[in-house]
Motif scaffolding. Structure first.
Motif, short mmCIF file in Angstrom:
data_model
loop_
_atom_site.label_atom_id
_atom_site.label_comp_id
_atom_site.label_asym_id
_atom_site.label_seq_id
_atom_site.Cartn_x
_atom_site.Cartn_y
_atom_site.Cartn_z
N THR A 7 0.83 -1.19 0.00
CA THR A 7 0.00 0.00 0.00
C THR A 7 0.87 1.25 0.00
O THR A 7 2.09 1.14 0.02
N HIS A 8 0.26 2.39 -0.03
CA HIS A 8 0.96 3.67 -0.11
C HIS A 8 0.09 4.71 0.59
O HIS A 8 -1.13 4.68 0.45
N PRO A 9 0.69 5.67 1.31
CA PRO A 9 -0.11 6.65 2.04
C PRO A 9 -1.05 7.48 1.15
O PRO A 9 -2.14 7.84 1.58
N LYS A 10 -0.66 7.77 -0.08
CA LYS A 10 -1.52 8.57 -0.96
C LYS A 10 -2.33 7.70 -1.91
O LYS A 10 -3.52 7.90 -2.09
N TYR A 11 -1.70 6.73 -2.54
CA TYR A 11 -2.35 5.95 -3.58
C TYR A 11 -2.99 4.66 -3.07
O TYR A 11 -3.79 4.07 -3.75
N GLY A 12 -2.62 4.25 -1.88
CA GLY A 12 -3.20 3.06 -1.29
C GLY A 12 -4.45 3.40 -0.52
O GLY A 12 -5.00 4.49 -0.62
N THR A 13 -4.88 2.49 0.28
CA THR A 13 -6.14 2.67 0.98
C THR A 13 -5.96 2.49 2.49
O THR A 13 -6.75 1.84 3.15
N LEU A 14 -4.89 3.07 3.05
CA LEU A 14 -4.62 2.92 4.48
C LEU A 14 -5.71 3.51 5.36
O LEU A 14 -6.01 2.99 6.41
N LYS A 15 -6.31 4.60 4.93
CA LYS A 15 -7.31 5.28 5.75
C LYS A 15 -8.73 4.85 5.39
O LYS A 15 -9.68 5.54 5.68
N THR A 16 -8.87 3.72 4.76
CA THR A 16 -10.16 3.23 4.31
C THR A 16 -10.39 1.85 4.90
O THR A 16 -9.53 1.31 5.58
N PRO A 17 -11.54 1.24 4.61
CA PRO A 17 -11.78 -0.12 5.10
C PRO A 17 -10.83 -1.14 4.45
O PRO A 17 -10.71 -2.25 4.92
N TYR A 18 -10.18 -0.75 3.36
CA TYR A 18 -9.29 -1.66 2.65
C TYR A 18 -7.86 -1.49 3.16
O TYR A 18 -7.47 -0.41 3.54
N ARG A 19 -7.08 -2.52 3.12
CA ARG A 19 -5.70 -2.44 3.59
C ARG A 19 -4.72 -2.82 2.49
O ARG A 19 -3.66 -3.35 2.75
N PHE A 20 -5.08 -2.53 1.27
CA PHE A 20 -4.20 -2.84 0.14
C PHE A 20 -4.41 -1.79 -0.94
O PHE A 20 -5.27 -0.92 -0.80
N MET A 21 -3.63 -1.86 -1.98
CA MET A 21 -3.73 -0.90 -3.06
C MET A 21 -4.55 -1.48 -4.20
O MET A 21 -4.26 -2.57 -4.67
N HIS A 22 -5.58 -0.76 -4.61
CA HIS A 22 -6.37 -1.18 -5.77
C HIS A 22 -5.60 -0.89 -7.04
O HIS A 22 -4.66 -0.09 -7.06
N ALA A 23 -6.01 -1.50 -8.13
CA ALA A 23 -5.32 -1.36 -9.41
C ALA A 23 -5.25 0.11 -9.86
O ALA A 23 -4.23 0.53 -10.41
N GLU A 24 -6.29 0.87 -9.59
CA GLU A 24 -6.32 2.26 -10.00
C GLU A 24 -5.22 3.06 -9.30
O GLU A 24 -4.47 3.81 -9.92
N GLY A 25 -5.11 2.88 -7.98
CA GLY A 25 -4.07 3.57 -7.21
C GLY A 25 -2.68 3.13 -7.61
O GLY A 25 -1.75 3.93 -7.71
N ALA A 26 -2.52 1.82 -7.84
CA ALA A 26 -1.21 1.30 -8.25
C ALA A 26 -0.79 1.88 -9.59
O ALA A 26 0.37 2.23 -9.80
N CYS A 27 -1.73 2.01 -10.50
CA CYS A 27 -1.44 2.57 -11.81
C CYS A 27 -1.01 4.03 -11.69
O CYS A 27 0.00 4.44 -12.28
N LEU A 28 -1.75 4.81 -10.93
CA LEU A 28 -1.39 6.22 -10.73
C LEU A 28 -0.04 6.35 -10.03
O LEU A 28 0.77 7.22 -10.36
N TYR A 29 0.21 5.49 -9.06
CA TYR A 29 1.48 5.49 -8.34
C TYR A 29 2.64 5.19 -9.29
O TYR A 29 3.67 5.88 -9.27
N ASN A 30 2.48 4.18 -10.15
CA ASN A 30 3.54 3.84 -11.10
C ASN A 30 3.82 4.99 -12.06
O ASN A 30 4.98 5.25 -12.40
N CYS A 31 2.79 5.70 -12.46
CA CYS A 31 2.98 6.87 -13.34
C CYS A 31 3.71 7.99 -12.60
O CYS A 31 4.60 8.63 -13.16
N SER A 32 3.33 8.22 -11.35
CA SER A 32 3.96 9.29 -10.59
C SER A 32 5.44 8.99 -10.34
O SER A 32 6.26 9.91 -10.35
N LYS A 33 5.79 7.72 -10.15
CA LYS A 33 7.20 7.36 -9.96
C LYS A 33 8.03 7.68 -11.21
O LYS A 33 9.21 7.99 -11.11
#
Length: 108
Positions: free
Chosen positions: A20-46
């Motif tokens: 997960t990731h503090p911005k692109y992951g879902t730490l502050k949500t009911p989910y504890r992992f990164m969804h494909a959408e967040g992972a994709c945006l994270y990979n682009c930002s890197k």
């Protein structure tokens, strides 16, 4: 999920992950992992790529709806993604195209 720029070039891809990731992951949500959408945006930002005006394509091979959850919708809006195309039937039998605040504009 893949992110495509207005010229049709693939900028990034992502899949559901237990990482997960503090911005692109879902730490502050009911989910504890990164969804494909967040992972994709994270990979682009890197890579330093801008997602403004791009289209994201999301496909799921199982019975789950591929519509982005409300947390991913917020990420996509914040990132400036202009259009989201996702499947809503098993094996991608029906495609939904959404724009501007996730209003459906076309069903294929």
């Amino acid at each position: 999920a893949i992110l495509v720029d207005p010229k049709g070039r693939i900028l990034g891809q992502g899949h559901n992950s237990y990482q997960t990731h503090p911005k692109y992951g879902t730490l502050k949500t009911p989910y504890r992992f990164m969804h494909a959408e967040g992972a994709c945006l994270y990979n682009c930002s890197k890579k330093g790529l801008d997602s403004e005006g791009c289209t994201m394509y999301i496909f799921r091979r199982n019975w789950n709806l591929a519509r982005p959850c409300k947390y991913c919708q917020a990420l996509l809006l914040e990132a400036g993604v202009e259009k989201v195309v996702y499947t809503d039937k098993p094996n991608g039998r029906r495609i939904i195209v959404v724009e501007e605040r996730f209003d459906v504009i076309e069903t294929i």
